[in-house]
Enzyme design. Structure first.
Site, PDB file in Angstrom:
ATOM      1  N   ARG A 227       0.563  -1.105   0.068  1.00 48.91           N
ATOM      2  CA  ARG A 227       0.011  -0.426   0.481  1.00 48.91           C
ATOM      3  C   ARG A 227       0.960   1.164  -0.140  1.00 48.91           C
ATOM      4  O   ARG A 227       0.670   2.420  -0.922  1.00 48.91           O
ATOM      5  CB  ARG A 227      -0.875  -0.169   1.191  1.00 48.91           C
ATOM      6  CG  ARG A 227      -1.426   1.231   1.129  1.00 48.91           C
ATOM      7  CD  ARG A 227      -2.903   0.608   2.347  1.00 48.91           C
ATOM      8  NE  ARG A 227      -3.578   1.884   2.551  1.00 48.91           N
ATOM      9  CZ  ARG A 227      -3.598   2.311   3.992  1.00 48.91           C
ATOM     10  NH1 ARG A 227      -3.118   2.005   4.817  1.00 48.91           N
ATOM     11  NH2 ARG A 227      -4.114   3.802   3.983  1.00 48.91           N
TER      12      ARG A 227
ATOM     13  N   HIS B 201       0.232   4.218  -2.401  1.00 46.71           N
ATOM     14  CA  HIS B 201       0.126   5.309  -2.379  1.00 46.71           C
ATOM     15  C   HIS B 201       1.753   6.887  -2.640  1.00 46.71           C
ATOM     16  O   HIS B 201       1.106   7.677  -3.145  1.00 46.71           O
ATOM     17  CB  HIS B 201       0.231   5.653  -0.655  1.00 46.71           C
ATOM     18  CG  HIS B 201      -1.480   5.351  -0.457  1.00 46.71           C
ATOM     19  ND1 HIS B 201      -1.572   5.594   0.766  1.00 46.71           N
ATOM     20  CD2 HIS B 201      -2.467   4.096  -1.067  1.00 46.71           C
ATOM     21  CE1 HIS B 201      -3.170   5.347   0.648  1.00 46.71           C
ATOM     22  NE2 HIS B 201      -3.447   4.355  -0.178  1.00 46.71           N
TER      23      HIS B 201
ATOM     24  N   ASN C  96      -3.266   8.375   5.099  1.00 45.63           N
ATOM     25  CA  ASN C  96      -1.496   7.145   4.957  1.00 45.63           C
ATOM     26  C   ASN C  96      -1.220   7.520   6.230  1.00 45.63           C
ATOM     27  O   ASN C  96      -0.720   6.853   7.118  1.00 45.63           O
ATOM     28  CB  ASN C  96      -0.613   8.311   3.936  1.00 45.63           C
ATOM     29  CG  ASN C  96      -0.629   8.744   2.846  1.00 45.63           C
ATOM     30  OD1 ASN C  96      -0.897   7.901   1.980  1.00 45.63           O
ATOM     31  ND2 ASN C  96       0.268   9.822   2.513  1.00 45.63           N
TER      32      ASN C  96
ATOM     33  N   PRO D 254      -6.979   7.848  -4.746  1.00 44.51           N
ATOM     34  CA  PRO D 254      -7.843   6.907  -4.742  1.00 44.51           C
ATOM     35  C   PRO D 254      -8.352   7.165  -3.319  1.00 44.51           C
ATOM     36  O   PRO D 254      -7.735   6.425  -2.150  1.00 44.51           O
ATOM     37  CB  PRO D 254      -8.451   5.757  -5.718  1.00 44.51           C
ATOM     38  CG  PRO D 254      -7.121   5.672  -6.125  1.00 44.51           C
ATOM     39  CD  PRO D 254      -5.723   6.890  -5.296  1.00 44.51           C
TER      40      PRO D 254
ATOM     41  N   HIS E 128      -5.918  -6.028  -1.766  1.00 45.26           N
ATOM     42  CA  HIS E 128      -7.380  -6.153  -0.783  1.00 45.26           C
ATOM     43  C   HIS E 128      -7.113  -7.742  -0.224  1.00 45.26           C
ATOM     44  O   HIS E 128      -8.051  -7.802   0.320  1.00 45.26           O
ATOM     45  CB  HIS E 128      -8.477  -5.582  -1.168  1.00 45.26           C
ATOM     46  CG  HIS E 128      -7.998  -4.094  -1.401  1.00 45.26           C
ATOM     47  ND1 HIS E 128      -9.156  -3.317  -1.178  1.00 45.26           N
ATOM     48  CD2 HIS E 128      -7.478  -3.232  -0.841  1.00 45.26           C
ATOM     49  CE1 HIS E 128      -8.468  -1.937  -1.288  1.00 45.26           C
ATOM     50  NE2 HIS E 128      -8.041  -1.721  -1.336  1.00 45.26           N
TER      51      HIS E 128
END
Length: 331
Positions: free
Chosen positions: A64, A68, A97, A165, A195
């Site tokens: 992730r 990001h 974040n 997003p 995910h």
């Protein structure tokens, strides 16, 4: 990130060759450090293999982190920068974040590489390599990681909120966010597949989906399976701002597999942005195609999308710098 297949991506590459982005695509290469720091990738891999099993859930947050970082001004490690004494609002302070962990993990890898080859390996490349190696070490897919990224010197909280997003995004917003980064619907569906090992706090989705849908108190999002919603409210998210952790792929969270997509077809996507993948004919067709195939096929396709994501707006050559410390620019 419209047709299933490679035509949109081929078009993207052709158009890129006609623009100034061609040096960026050309300068990322496999084995970039083979002469300047031959042991670099092995040092990263060995550290990950030694330590990730002490906290396997970190694999999800490291991938992730990579996502990001790349979506905000490109894959340039701007996410790692701390605020300066002047009080800049940096990316890591932005709402998307705040739940990211693993900064110390990256710093420890950086220290090893600085000891081996001072000032050679960028923090941006470390993020990309660590994300891949952590997923592999916990049983997930592998993919190629061309290196040669340089680190950026600008980090803006507002850009992170704008470009990353959101879990509340509908399909059109997701498609636009990905398209802005040169990624297509297939990439959107595949990258969302990460995910399968993800977790989230109730506060990230419960108010909008379980307690106050469309601003109506007590209303539950009708796009969510009623049994699933009732179970979440009874056992996990007892209030809209509950900080309880919820698995995004219940029963299979520790395994990188296709279960996430099966749950979407049962209307059990945790975020609006997850379930949104079933609301578009093209993305739904891709989901069904993945489920008809093998896990091995999913791994290959996921890896290709990860490699494309890892090329977003990268800085190479004389652009940017190679930071000595990932949390601050060189003085």
């Amino acid at each position: 990130m419209i047709k299933i297949g490679w035509l949109p991506f081929v078009g993207f590459i052709i158009s890129s060759l006609l623009t100034s982005s061609i040096p960026t695509l050309a300068q990322l290469q496999l084995g970039f450090y083979s002469k300047s720091c031959p042991k670099a990738e092995k040092i990263v891999q060995n550290f990950v293999n030694k330590h990730i099993h002490n906290a396997p859930s970190l694999a999800a947050t490291l991938i992730r982190m990579h996502f990001h970082d790349c979506f905000v001004m490109g894959c340039d490690a701007s996410l790692l920068l701390n605020s300066t004494s002047e009080g800049d609002d940096v990316e890591k302070k932005s709402i998307p974040n705040l739940s990211i962990r693993g900064f110390n993990f990256i710093d420890r890898v950086k220290s090893l590489l600085e000891a081996e080859c001072p000032g050679v390996v960028s923090c941006a490349d470390i993020i990309a390599l660590v994300a891949r190696d952590a997923i592999v070490a916990t049983g997930g897919p592998s993919w190629r990681v061309p290196t040669g990224r340089r680190d950026g010197s600008i980090s803006r909280k507002s850009r992170a909120l704008k470009d990353i997003p959101a879990p509340s995004d509908n399909f059109m917003k997701l498609k636009t966010s990905f398209a802005n980064k040169g990624l297509n619907i297939k990439d959107l569906v595949l990258l969302s597949g990460a995910h399968t090992i993800g977790i989230a706090q109730c506060s990230a989705f419960a108010k909008a989906r379980l307690f106050n849908f469309s601003g109506v108190p007590g209303e539950v999002d009708p796009s969510m399976d009623s049994e699933y919603a009732a179970n979440l409210k009874a056992n996990k998210c007892r209030s809209p701002n509950d900080t309880t952790i919820v698995e995004m792929d219940p029963g299979s969270r520790k395994t990188f597999d296709l279960s996430y997509y099966s749950l979407l077809l049962k209307r059990r996507g945790l975020f609006v942005s997850d379930q949104a993948l079933t609301t578009n004919p093209t993305s739904l067709a891709i989901i069904n195609q993945l489920l008809r195939g093998s896990v091995g096929n999913f791994f290959r396709e996921f890896g290709l999308s990860m490699e494309r994501m890892g090329r977003i707006e990268v800085k190479t050559g004389t652009e940017g710098e190679v930071r000595k410390h990932c949390a601050r620019v060189n003085s």
